[in-house]
Scaffold this active site. Structure first.
Site, short mmCIF file in Angstrom:
data_model
loop_
_atom_site.label_atom_id
_atom_site.label_comp_id
_atom_site.label_asym_id
_atom_site.label_seq_id
_atom_site.Cartn_x
_atom_site.Cartn_y
_atom_site.Cartn_z
N THR A 98 0.82 -1.21 0.00
CA THR A 98 0.00 0.00 0.00
C THR A 98 0.85 1.26 0.00
OG1 THR A 98 -1.57 1.29 1.32
CG2 THR A 98 -0.11 -0.17 2.51
N TYR B 248 -2.38 0.35 10.72
CA TYR B 248 -2.48 -0.24 9.38
C TYR B 248 -1.19 -0.02 8.59
CZ TYR B 248 -3.96 -0.86 4.53
OH TYR B 248 -4.04 -1.25 3.22
#
Length: 346
Positions: free
Chosen positions: A128, A168
């Site tokens: 990501t 995250y």
């Protein structure tokens, strides 16, 4: 080849499995089916061809090993599974860590042990842009409807410093670096794909993840939208069909691209701000969308645009689906599946 897709019941997973089937590969899907729409996606996928399905959680080491033992002729893994929302990671950081960091470590170990150190079985990892943090060192200017980089018109390249922000970001970043290091230390042919915003059909987006799909679904169903921040934040967006083409190019290019990291997204030619997407949807659907603005979320970037030149050069790949075409495609899927979406979101 026989290829395992973790998170294969998710939005990217089923589209990836579809692309692999069309390319005449044998497909094994592994998913714990915890996400909204997972069972519906699997039913859709099974109608497309023969797929081996395993309902297994990556955190369960023995169960995962059993899947790899059953499919000891695997050519490789496309690893898409994990916890996907920043807000969920803040609410339950342990769940986030175990799903993303531990789950990825288990996949790498299962693949390494199956391969016996031969370096023949690849792993493509869905990382990501959050591994770059808030990118505070990159100056940003604010326009009427969007933010823009002041000095980086081509976006963020792979040399940007890592700066994990939010649980995250930390869990995905740890997994990102484990995947990279398994290529360097153990010779596993891995590729890290640091993805920006992926969108397309079969994405059952919700408020804290999958914003392009969620805004589209909310517009069609008449649901209110909460915007974190001012709505001018910008992302480069990539249609899932273009992402699947990249996966296939990576598989073809193994081992030449083993150990490489690629920033993956629509690039500077395929960007949207939240407000711009809302405007597109209102015009497309002839509706006015009720909006509520709240504070920014931890680690939110005012703008993130991928510099995709490395993937273009080394993998001979570039996005082919424009923003307007892609949003129209997604709108059509949402309208066609309106009843199903209403049932799932009720």
């Amino acid at each position: 080849m026989k290829i395992l897709v973790t998170g294969g019941a998710g939005f990217i997973g089923v589209n990836t499995a579809k692309g692999l089937l069309e390319a005449k590969h044998d497909v094994v899907v592994l998913d714990n089916c915890s996400r909204l729409g997972a069972e519906e996606n699997l039913a859709w996928l099974q109608d497309l061809g023969a797929v081996a399905i395993h309902r297994v959680d990556l955190r369960h080491w023995e169960a995962l090993q059993a899947v790899f033992a059953e499919h000891d002729d695997l050519a490789g893994v496309i690893h898409l599974a994990g916890q996907v929302a920043v807000t969920s990671s803040v609410a339950d950081p342990r769940e986030d860590f175990e799903s993303n960091a531990l789950g990825t470590f288990n996949v790498l170990e299962a693949l390494r042990l199956l391969d016996g150190g031969q370096g023949r079985r690849f792993c493509l990892y869905s990382s990501t842009n959050k591994v770059y943090g808030t990118l505070d060192s990159m100056a940003v200017k604010k326009g009427k409807h969007r933010y823009a980089y002041r000095d980086h018109p081509l976006g963020v390249d792979e040399s940007a410093p890592l700066d994990f922000h939010s649980p995250y970001g930390c869990s995905k970043g740890a997994a990102d670096q484990y995947v990279r290091d398994y290529a360097r230390v153990f010779g596993v042919p891995t590729v890290v794909l640091r993805q920006s915003c992926i969108y397309g059909p079969r994405q059952f987006g919700v408020e804290d993840q999958g914003w392009v799909a969620w805004f589209t679904i909310a517009a069609v169903l008449g649901k209110p939208i909460t915007i974190f921040g001012d709505g001018k934040q910008v992302r480069d967006v990539l249609h899932v069909d273009d992402l699947v083409k990249l996966f296939l190019r990576c598989i073809e290019a193994i081992p030449a691209c083993a150990g490489r990291i690629f920033n993956v997204g629509g690039g500077p030619d395929h960007t949207l701000s939240l407000l711009e997407l809302i405007s597109l949807l209102e015009k497309r659907l002839g509706t006015s969308m009720p909006l509520t603005f709240v504070d920014w979320r931890p680690g939110d970037q005012r703008i993130y645009v991928s510099d995709i030149r490395r993937a273009q050069k080394e993998l001979d790949w570039k996005p082919t689906i424009g923003v307007s075409e892609g949003i129209e495609h997604l709108c059509c899927w949402v309208v066609e599946n309106q009843r199903l979406l209403e049932q799932l979101l009720s």
